[in-house]
Write a protein that holds these residues in place. Structure first.
Motif, PDB file in Angstrom:
ATOM      1  N   ALA A  78       7.041  -1.216 -23.189  1.00 15.11           N
ATOM      2  CA  ALA A  78       6.697  -0.124 -24.108  1.00 15.11           C
ATOM      3  C   ALA A  78       6.103   1.047 -23.351  1.00 15.11           C
ATOM      4  CB  ALA A  78       5.719  -0.632 -25.168  1.00 15.11           C
ATOM      5  N   THR A  79       5.264   0.750 -22.377  1.00 18.46           N
ATOM      6  CA  THR A  79       4.637   1.807 -21.591  1.00 18.46           C
ATOM      7  C   THR A  79       5.675   2.607 -20.826  1.00 18.46           C
ATOM      8  OG1 THR A  79       2.617   0.527 -21.367  1.00 18.46           O
ATOM      9  CG2 THR A  79       2.970   2.272 -19.762  1.00 18.46           C
ATOM     10  N   TYR A  80       6.584   1.909 -20.179  1.00 13.90           N
ATOM     11  CA  TYR A  80       7.576   2.617 -19.385  1.00 13.90           C
ATOM     12  C   TYR A  80       8.520   3.427 -20.273  1.00 13.90           C
ATOM     13  CZ  TYR A  80      11.202   3.771 -16.090  1.00 13.90           C
ATOM     14  OH  TYR A  80      12.103   4.474 -15.337  1.00 13.90           O
ATOM     15  N   GLN A  81       9.017   2.803 -21.332  1.00 15.28           N
ATOM     16  CA  GLN A  81      10.039   3.431 -22.173  1.00 15.28           C
ATOM     17  C   GLN A  81       9.519   4.658 -22.917  1.00 15.28           C
ATOM     18  OE1 GLN A  81      13.253   2.493 -22.272  1.00 15.28           O
ATOM     19  NE2 GLN A  81      13.783   4.103 -23.707  1.00 15.28           N
ATOM     20  N   TRP A  82       8.335   4.562 -23.517  1.00 19.29           N
ATOM     21  CA  TRP A  82       7.883   5.628 -24.400  1.00 19.29           C
ATOM     22  C   TRP A  82       6.691   6.417 -23.896  1.00 19.29           C
ATOM     23  CZ3 TRP A  82       9.321   0.937 -27.032  1.00 19.29           C
ATOM     24  CH2 TRP A  82      10.557   1.049 -27.662  1.00 19.29           C
ATOM     25  N   ILE A  83       6.159   6.057 -22.738  1.00 16.30           N
ATOM     26  CA  ILE A  83       5.036   6.840 -22.197  1.00 16.30           C
ATOM     27  C   ILE A  83       5.390   7.410 -20.823  1.00 16.30           C
ATOM     28  CG2 ILE A  83       2.628   6.777 -21.461  1.00 16.30           C
ATOM     29  CD1 ILE A  83       2.166   4.610 -23.598  1.00 16.30           C
ATOM     30  N   VAL A  84       5.758   6.549 -19.884  1.00 20.42           N
ATOM     31  CA  VAL A  84       5.983   7.000 -18.509  1.00 20.42           C
ATOM     32  C   VAL A  84       7.263   7.829 -18.386  1.00 20.42           C
ATOM     33  CG1 VAL A  84       6.364   6.217 -16.139  1.00 20.42           C
ATOM     34  CG2 VAL A  84       4.649   5.089 -17.558  1.00 20.42           C
ATOM     35  N   LYS A  85       8.356   7.365 -18.951  1.00 20.82           N
ATOM     36  CA  LYS A  85       9.614   8.123 -18.849  1.00 20.82           C
ATOM     37  C   LYS A  85       9.504   9.516 -19.461  1.00 20.82           C
ATOM     38  CE  LYS A  85      13.687   6.320 -19.855  1.00 20.82           C
ATOM     39  NZ  LYS A  85      14.745   5.420 -20.351  1.00 20.82           N
ATOM     40  N   PRO A  86       8.987   9.657 -20.688  1.00 17.77           N
ATOM     41  CA  PRO A  86       8.850  11.018 -21.228  1.00 17.77           C
ATOM     42  C   PRO A  86       7.866  11.879 -20.425  1.00 17.77           C
ATOM     43  CG  PRO A  86       8.675   9.409 -22.995  1.00 17.77           C
ATOM     44  CD  PRO A  86       8.698   8.654 -21.707  1.00 17.77           C
ATOM     45  N   TRP A  87       6.835  11.246 -19.888  1.00 20.58           N
ATOM     46  CA  TRP A  87       5.867  11.985 -19.077  1.00 20.58           C
ATOM     47  C   TRP A  87       6.543  12.544 -17.830  1.00 20.58           C
ATOM     48  CZ3 TRP A  87       3.182   9.711 -14.566  1.00 20.58           C
ATOM     49  CH2 TRP A  87       2.222  10.566 -14.025  1.00 20.58           C
ATOM     50  N   SER A 157      -2.873  13.847 -17.743  1.00 21.19           N
ATOM     51  CA  SER A 157      -3.360  12.985 -16.669  1.00 21.19           C
ATOM     52  C   SER A 157      -3.703  11.575 -17.181  1.00 21.19           C
ATOM     53  CB  SER A 157      -4.588  13.611 -16.015  1.00 21.19           C
ATOM     54  OG  SER A 157      -5.658  13.692 -16.942  1.00 21.19           O
ATOM     55  N   ALA A 158      -3.720  11.388 -18.494  1.00 21.46           N
ATOM     56  CA  ALA A 158      -4.029  10.072 -19.066  1.00 21.46           C
ATOM     57  C   ALA A 158      -2.905   9.075 -18.825  1.00 21.46           C
ATOM     58  CB  ALA A 158      -4.284  10.196 -20.564  1.00 21.46           C
ATOM     59  N   VAL A 159      -1.696   9.545 -18.604  1.00 20.93           N
ATOM     60  CA  VAL A 159      -0.550   8.655 -18.426  1.00 20.93           C
ATOM     61  C   VAL A 159      -0.622   7.938 -17.080  1.00 20.93           C
ATOM     62  CG1 VAL A 159       1.968   8.552 -18.290  1.00 20.93           C
ATOM     63  CG2 VAL A 159       0.885  10.056 -19.930  1.00 20.93           C
ATOM     64  N   GLY A 160      -1.093   8.598 -16.071  1.00 23.44           N
ATOM     65  CA  GLY A 160      -1.174   7.997 -14.742  1.00 23.44           C
ATOM     66  C   GLY A 160      -1.996   6.710 -14.715  1.00 23.44           C
ATOM     67  N   PRO A 161      -3.222   6.734 -15.238  1.00 26.42           N
ATOM     68  CA  PRO A 161      -4.010   5.498 -15.258  1.00 26.42           C
ATOM     69  C   PRO A 161      -3.366   4.388 -16.085  1.00 26.42           C
ATOM     70  CG  PRO A 161      -5.437   7.382 -15.621  1.00 26.42           C
ATOM     71  CD  PRO A 161      -4.030   7.888 -15.624  1.00 26.42           C
TER      72      PRO A 161
END
Length: 193
Positions: A78-87, A157-161
């Protein structure tokens, strides 16, 4: 007009079955209470060993690792698909096309991932090796709680942590013999949390 014996036999059998069924269903409240109390007494007499829980510590540990891998994998997916990729694609920047939808998806995925990480942390407590490996990550998992609010305010910057914590959990699982693989949850799983 004579009625064939076969029809009479079938009709008589059906009538008897209906009467017997009505009699059985029409039992009084008093006998029902007796049956219920007898069933409860019998259930209390049965030892609790029949419960479907693992019996040895090795089985408990195996199930703990399995549940940890499943929960951590869903959180990572979930993190990769909807947080990291769009970021990485720049969807969270102010003025980006589709920013609002990306933020909503990231918020839902962040809550889901936080929930699954807390479950994985609880599962890890059933295995001594996993619990030692995840012990230092407890504060990091708690810090992920406010991701949605930070993203809404424009704090990219919240996505990095968040990505770092997922990586650390994967590393901790691998070091404890429970490698975590990303599993992208379905929309139904996301809504259940």
């Amino acid at each position: 007009m004579p009625v064939p014996i076969r029809r009479l036999f079938v009709a008589l059998t059906l009538c008897c079955a209906l009467v017997a069924g009505a009699t059985a269903c029409g039992s009084s409240q008093q006998s029902s209470t007796k049956d219920t109390s007898a069933a409860q007494a019998q259930a209390q007499a049965v030892p609790a060993v029949d419960s479907p829980s693992p019996s040895t510590s090795a089985e408990r540990q195996k199930f703990a690792k399995t549940r940890f891998v499943a929960n951590a994998g869903l959180a990572a997916g979930a993190t990769y698909q909807w947080i990291v990729k769009p970021w990485k694609a720049g969807k969270f920047k102010k003025g980006a096309k589709g920013r609002r939808l990306a933020l909503v998806k990231a918020g839902v995925a962040g809550l889901f991932a936080y929930n699954r990480l807390k479950a994985a942390q609880k599962n890890a407590q059933g295995d001594p090796t996993l619990s030692k490996a995840l012990a230092p990550l407890g504060a990091g998992i708690e810090s992920l709680k406010g991701l949605a609010g930070k993203l809404r305010k424009g704090d990219e910057s919240a996505v990095g942590p968040f990505d770092d914590i997922i990586g650390q959990i994967k590393d901790a699982g691998s070091s404890a013999g429970a490698p975590v693989k990303q599993q992208v949850p379905s929309a139904a799983e996301l809504s259940k949390g």
